[in-house]
Design an enzyme around this catalytic site. Structure first.
Site, PDB file in Angstrom:
ATOM      1  N   CYS A  48       0.833  -1.199   0.000  1.00 52.43           N
ATOM      2  CA  CYS A  48       0.000   0.000   0.000  1.00 52.43           C
ATOM      3  C   CYS A  48       0.875   1.260   0.000  1.00 52.43           C
ATOM      4  O   CYS A  48       1.575   1.518  -0.959  1.00 52.43           O
ATOM      5  CB  CYS A  48      -0.980  -0.042   1.171  1.00 52.43           C
ATOM      6  SG  CYS A  48      -2.315   1.160   1.002  1.00 52.43           S
ATOM      7  N   GLU A  52      -2.652  -8.877   3.373  1.00 49.07           N
ATOM      8  CA  GLU A  52      -2.993  -9.386   4.714  1.00 49.07           C
ATOM      9  C   GLU A  52      -4.493  -9.361   4.962  1.00 49.07           C
ATOM     10  O   GLU A  52      -4.972  -9.929   5.939  1.00 49.07           O
ATOM     11  CB  GLU A  52      -2.237  -8.590   5.785  1.00 49.07           C
ATOM     12  CG  GLU A  52      -2.786  -7.194   6.090  1.00 49.07           C
ATOM     13  CD  GLU A  52      -2.354  -6.111   5.113  1.00 49.07           C
ATOM     14  OE1 GLU A  52      -1.801  -6.453   4.044  1.00 49.07           O
ATOM     15  OE2 GLU A  52      -2.590  -4.924   5.413  1.00 49.07           O
ATOM     16  N   HIS A  96      -3.966  -4.818  -0.038  1.00 48.01           N
ATOM     17  CA  HIS A  96      -3.567  -5.336   1.271  1.00 48.01           C
ATOM     18  C   HIS A  96      -3.624  -6.863   1.243  1.00 48.01           C
ATOM     19  O   HIS A  96      -4.684  -7.432   1.499  1.00 48.01           O
ATOM     20  CB  HIS A  96      -4.499  -4.790   2.354  1.00 48.01           C
ATOM     21  CG  HIS A  96      -4.271  -3.345   2.646  1.00 48.01           C
ATOM     22  ND1 HIS A  96      -3.311  -2.917   3.514  1.00 48.01           N
ATOM     23  CD2 HIS A  96      -4.849  -2.233   2.140  1.00 48.01           C
ATOM     24  CE1 HIS A  96      -3.301  -1.596   3.561  1.00 48.01           C
ATOM     25  NE2 HIS A  96      -4.237  -1.156   2.724  1.00 48.01           N
TER      26      HIS A  96
END
Lengths: 216, 257
Positions: free
Chosen positions: A84, A195, A193
């Site tokens: 990001c 994650e 993202h």
């Protein structure tokens, strides 16, 4: 020999999610540490460079913590993953906050999404928030096991426009087509993202925890 | 290739447990938020929202522990709302693993709090929840007002103007709930959803009143929402998220498979 992974903490955003996702997929015994200590970053086998928030604040925080040189060194010497804002700051400058000088590792600008329309003809919302596709325009070890055009979770109002056409390894459409993943040498950077991108995101992170830093 | 519209199941929690029963046959413990979250993730939920209805301080402490546990095992965006009064509440939730916080009453009482939170943690973390009721009489131009206290207390604030103001103050997203429709299964107030979605630059989540898969689809097509939130239609096993997505895809809406 599972090695160590440093997650760079410079006060921009919550790193716990990144750490937990990496712990979830890393080989057993991998040491995952969240740190702003240059020595610890340079001691790690792999470095993850996340980031959220405004470009100006990020650069100020990196300077204040004297992380500019250690990060540049880490990026050249071991597998290095930008996420990001951690991707955006690798370029020269950003339009955000009235203009911000960035790390300048790659030539190019970070620009605000232009006004656009979606398939229904409605104005595109900014930030782009949600699941969009990444077209894998070049093969890369971090794409292994991830189908082309898989969806990842994005939240951003600005996008990377690198000058070097060999840098993008993934592109995404949001009104315009833009580079959503970059790679050069031992650096891989992704705008979304991973994650927070369910199985496909975890696969990218898993690949990173096993990547030797070679581009192929 | 474009951004997918999102489906967000919403779970009410109290004292760290899911309440208002999630009834999946395969769940060993329906009150376990981790199990419920994992189940929704497996079904293809695009995000999860937890609404804390704990009355006590202890309940809120337990919530933090719950968020930590869910965030360690389910890797999709998590929004947590309910009882957030101060920036310290926001920080604690984000540190526990929430990606966004949803703020309702506190925004009405102290609008500048939204600015303060957006400045310090980023607009992308801030969802402002807008609870509105239709106040225009039949035949008048449509008008909605913001209500607090579960839709009981009027504030005099015009809902569309309030939505614009909150977006301007730094809300990264708006969760628009029709208090007229909430719990009715009559479908979203599509006029309300569209009036707000068309007048703000940030994404809008439609909420309140979903009774069928077609209601979810209408929220996108007619309500112009970017995401739809629902609770009971998914919790009671009436429909799966995959069915909702198939229904949307059949209407030409881009969804995440």
């Amino acid at each position: 020999m599972a090695g160590s992974i440093a997650i760079v903490d410079y006060g921009m955003g919550n790193l716990r999610s990144v750490a937990k996702a990496i712990e979830h997929v890393a080989p057993l015994g991998t040491q995952v540490l969240i740190t702003d200590n240059p020595a610890e970053i340079l001691n790690a086998d792999r470095v993850v460079f996340p980031g959220q928030g405004a470009a100006g604040d990020c650069m100020t925080a990196l300077s204040a913590r004297e992380l500019l040189a250690p990060l540049a060194e880490a990026a050249q010497t071991r597998p290095f993953l930008g996420i990001c804002m951690g991707m955006q700051v690798m370029l020269d400058h950003s339009e955000e906050n009235g203009g911000v000088h960035l790390l300048g590792w790659f030539k190019g600008a970070v620009r605000r999404f232009p006004a656009g329309r979606d398939a229904q003809g409605l104005a595109l919302k900014i930030p782009q928030m949600g699941w969009n596709q990444i077209k894998q325009i070049r093969p890369h070890p971090l794409w292994r096991g991830v189908a082309d055009l898989s969806r990842f979770y994005f939240v951003h109002s600005y996008y990377c426009a690198p000058e070097d056409e060999s840098l993008p390894v993934g592109t995404t459409d949001y009104g315009i087509g833009y580079a959503s993943a970059l790679a050069q040498g031992s650096v891989f950077a992704i705008q979304s993202h991973p994650e927070k991108s369910a199985e496909d995101g975890l696969q990218v992170l898993k690949n990173f925890t096993r990547w030797d830093g070679r581009p192929d | 290739m474009s951004l997918a519209k999102r489906i967000i199941p919403c779970l009410d929690v109290a004292d760290g447990r899911v309440v208002k029963g999630v009834q999946f046959e395969s769940l060993r413990d329906a009150g376990d938020p981790v199990e419920a979250a994992r189940r929704y993730n497996d079904e293809g939920a695009d995000e999860l929202t937890f609404l804390d209805i704990s009355a006590s301080h202890e309940g809120r402490e337990t919530l933090l522990h719950m968020v930590e546990q869910v965030a360690e095992q389910v890797f999709i965006p998590l929004t947590v709302g309910g009882g957030i009064r101060a920036i310290s509440d926001v920080r604690r939730l984000l540190n526990a693993g929430a990606d966004k916080v949803s703020i309702n009453t506190a925004a009405v009482h102290e609008p500048d709090l939204i600015k303060e939170i957006a400045d310090s943690v980023g607009a992308q973390c801030v969802v402002v929840a807008i609870d509105a009721r239709r106040v225009s009489a039949l035949g008048e131009p449509l008008r909605w007002e913001i209500f607090t206290h579960g839709g009981r207390k009027p504030t005099g604030l015009d809902a569309v103007e309030w939505a614009q103001r909150m977006a301007c103050y730094g809300a990264g997203e708006l969760l628009v709930t029709s208090m007229d429709r909430d719990g009715t299964k009559l479908g979203f107030d599509l006029d309300l959803t569209r009036a707000i979605a068309d007048s703000v630059p940030v994404p809008v989540i439609a909420s309140g009143g979903v009774g069928s898969l077609d209601d979810l689809t209408a929220g996108i097509v007619q309500g112009h929402a970017d995401a739809v939130l629902a609770a009971s239609i998914f919790h009671f096993g009436t429909h799966r998220i995959s069915e909702a997505k198939a229904n949307m895809a059949a209407a030409g809406i881009e969804v995440r498979a």
